[in-house]
Design an enzyme around this catalytic site. Structure first.
Site, mmCIF file in Angstrom:
data_model
loop_
_atom_site.group_PDB
_atom_site.id
_atom_site.type_symbol
_atom_site.label_atom_id
_atom_site.label_comp_id
_atom_site.label_asym_id
_atom_site.label_seq_id
_atom_site.Cartn_x
_atom_site.Cartn_y
_atom_site.Cartn_z
ATOM 1 N N GLU A 1 0.834 -1.359 -0.141
ATOM 2 C CA GLU A 1 -0.141 -0.375 -0.321
ATOM 3 C C GLU A 1 0.536 1.083 0.576
ATOM 4 O O GLU A 1 0.713 2.773 -0.406
ATOM 5 C CB GLU A 1 -1.167 0.199 1.599
ATOM 6 C CG GLU A 1 -2.194 0.964 1.056
ATOM 7 C CD GLU A 1 -3.634 1.115 1.570
ATOM 8 O OE1 GLU A 1 -3.009 -0.520 3.025
ATOM 9 O OE2 GLU A 1 -4.438 1.188 1.886
ATOM 10 N N HIS B 1 8.293 -26.639 1.590
ATOM 11 C CA HIS B 1 7.921 -27.482 0.668
ATOM 12 C C HIS B 1 6.376 -27.411 -0.059
ATOM 13 O O HIS B 1 5.726 -27.757 -0.583
ATOM 14 C CB HIS B 1 7.656 -28.496 1.922
ATOM 15 C CG HIS B 1 8.634 -29.322 3.069
ATOM 16 N ND1 HIS B 1 8.399 -30.459 2.661
ATOM 17 C CD2 HIS B 1 8.715 -28.995 3.736
ATOM 18 C CE1 HIS B 1 9.654 -30.839 2.979
ATOM 19 N NE2 HIS B 1 9.904 -29.676 3.927
ATOM 20 N N LYS C 1 -14.080 1.846 -3.607
ATOM 21 C CA LYS C 1 -14.681 2.150 -2.302
ATOM 22 C C LYS C 1 -15.750 3.043 -3.229
ATOM 23 O O LYS C 1 -17.028 3.218 -2.717
ATOM 24 C CB LYS C 1 -14.116 2.752 -1.365
ATOM 25 C CG LYS C 1 -13.215 2.400 0.151
ATOM 26 C CD LYS C 1 -12.727 3.037 0.343
ATOM 27 C CE LYS C 1 -11.760 2.846 1.515
ATOM 28 N NZ LYS C 1 -10.743 3.951 2.555
HETATM 29 O O1 PA5 Z 1 -3.031 1.921 5.369
HETATM 30 C C1 PA5 Z 1 -4.307 2.469 5.740
HETATM 31 O O2 PA5 Z 1 -4.377 3.620 5.997
HETATM 32 C C2 PA5 Z 1 -4.879 1.306 5.651
HETATM 33 O O3 PA5 Z 1 -5.435 0.680 4.889
HETATM 34 C C3 PA5 Z 1 -6.473 1.850 7.002
HETATM 35 O O4 PA5 Z 1 -5.224 1.000 7.603
HETATM 36 C C4 PA5 Z 1 -7.489 1.187 6.511
HETATM 37 O O5 PA5 Z 1 -8.295 1.128 5.682
HETATM 38 C C5 PA5 Z 1 -8.708 1.433 7.376
HETATM 39 O O6 PA5 Z 1 -8.593 2.325 7.756
HETATM 40 P P1 PA5 Z 1 -9.257 2.694 8.679
HETATM 41 O O7 PA5 Z 1 -8.841 2.927 10.367
HETATM 42 O O8 PA5 Z 1 -9.424 4.363 8.907
HETATM 43 O O9 PA5 Z 1 -10.852 2.088 9.916
#
Ligand code: PA5
Length: 417
Positions: A263, A292, A405
């Protein structure tokens, strides 16, 4: 924590000073808090207060997704020390949630709703389901505060407002710490305390490593060494990173690392706004089990991977393999212990990787404990940040996850009509 690399490489042509300057600018930027947050001791103190308020609870359910779940899952799998029961509601699979909540003793359970933004659909869906469950059991909204704790952004978040409305204790996820960098905040601290972890030692590990991460002797700085090794390998077409702890307990570190690496580093645009489609693909694995399975591909498949081979030098338990059987393999094992077998398999894998000219980073920790965990977390977070500079992308945003989203919400709207 100790690092070594294979093969040797020449970093003299790489702009190490530039990357280091950029890293130092990043961590002193007030809007990027992952590095300095480990010194905000009040964040841990607030979790200790909540822990002692709810210490009679025997089961802990964390509702959150992505960075609001993966770090805590890693801590609990690696280091849980007591019999508190954990569930992570980290998806919206109705069948899985059914399994997770149907056997719960509500009176003995603490529900921890974690969302930095405070409005993530999956987490809010979990909130809705758990709240309906409590209502069905005759627990009224005014009593939710005896069963719930929230963690969210302290400035702007619907979860924060909801907490105030319901009188639920609300822990802070600092505004300047992004989800995937948030394990060393209340996101990870509260479940860790319920699992009997020493969170002071987690922070000690992270804070002690800072001197090494900020070592101005760049040819001895582990962060710069690792980044230059990875960039050198990338220039040879190795753009996949395998996280391979030789430990079942550290297996979930692979999933935490996958989110952090993918990410943060997978980006369409460079810092100059050019289209670059940049990124290093993370692959989780664990030894010896994956010898394995995936190891065949890692040894003989495309030359596009760098292995992070993580070794635990001393396990907390061990077993003798002594036996009196005649079977040749059993005889061969008889003078050894289980940890000796693990060591031999690890060493054998490093030798084989070398022979096959497969690049690897050997990351050694003395033991799987809180201090090593804190070190590894801060090291890998810092590595992600410096790799962002080396790749010339922003590792702290995630524009690519937004589009899906938007379409999902549009579909929900359509279904309303
Ligand atoms: O790293 C990030 O920003 C995302 O992966 C969030 O952790 C994830 O989308 C969850 O978001 P939130 O904590 O706002 O619910």
């Amino acid at each position: 924590m100790k690092l070594s690399f294979s093969p040797a490489w020449d970093s003299s042509k790489l702009p190490l000073t530039e990357w280091f300057t950029s890293f130092k600018e990043t961590i002193s930027n007030p809007s990027i808090g992952f590095f300095n947050v480990t010194e905000r001791s009040e964040l841990l103190s607030s979790c200790k207060e909540i822990h002692s308020k709810f210490k009679n609870k025997k089961s802990f359910v964390q509702v959150g997704i992505g960075g609001s779940s993966l770090g805590p899952e890693m801590l609990i799998t690696a280091l849980k020390k007591n019999d508190c029961e954990f569930q992570f509601i980290n998806n919206i699979d109705p069948d899985k949630i059914h399994d997770q909540i149907s056997g719960l003793n509500i009176e003995e359970t603490l529900f921890y709703f974690v969302s930095k933004s405070g409005g993530t659909a999956e987490t809010m869906a979990g909130f809705s389901i758990v709240s309906n469950l409590l209502l069905e059991k005759g627990i009224s909204e005014s009593e939710f505060k005896n069963h719930y704790v929230f963690a969210t952004d302290p400035v702007k978040s619907e979860l924060l407002d909801l907490g105030a409305e319901l009188g639920v204790d609300c822990l802070e996820i600092p505004s300047n710490v992004g989800g995937r960098f948030s394990v060393l905040t209340p996101v990870g601290f509260l479940p860790a305390l319920f699992a009997g972890l020493d969170c002071d030692a987690l922070l000690k590990g992270a804070n002690n490593l800072k001197k090494e991460l900020l070592n101005e002797e760049l040819d001895k700085n582990i962060l710069l060494e690792t980044a230059s090794f990875l960039m050198n390998q990338k220039s040879l077409g190795r753009n996949q990173t395998v996280m391979m702890p030789y430990s079942s307990k550290l297996r979930d570190m692979g999933f935490w690392f996958v989110q952090l690496w993918a990410e943060s580093l997978g980006k369409k645009l460079s810092l100059n706004g050019d289209t670059v489609f940049e990124g290093l693909t993370p692959i989780p694995g664990y030894g010896a089990t994956d010898q394995h399975s995936q190891v065949q591909l890692f040894m003989e498949g495309p030359h596009d991977k760098v292995m992070i081979m993580l070794q635990v030098n001393k396990f907390e338990n061990d077993y003798s393999l002594k036996n009196n059987f005649n079977a040749s393999r059993l005889k061969m094992l008889s003078n050894h212990s289980l940890s000796g077998l693990m060591e031999a398999e690890f060493a054998g894998s490093l030798m084989a990787l070398k022979e096959q000219e497969r690049p690897y980073i050997h990351l050694e920790i003395p033991r799987n404990n809180e201090e090593s965990m804190g070190e590894m977390i801060l090291f890998l977070e810092s590595l992600t940040a410096i790799m962002g500079s080396a790749l010339n992308i922003d590792p702290f945003d995630q524009p690519g996850v937004e589009l899906g989203k938007i379409y999902a919400f549009a579909r929900l709207e359509e279904r309303n009509q």
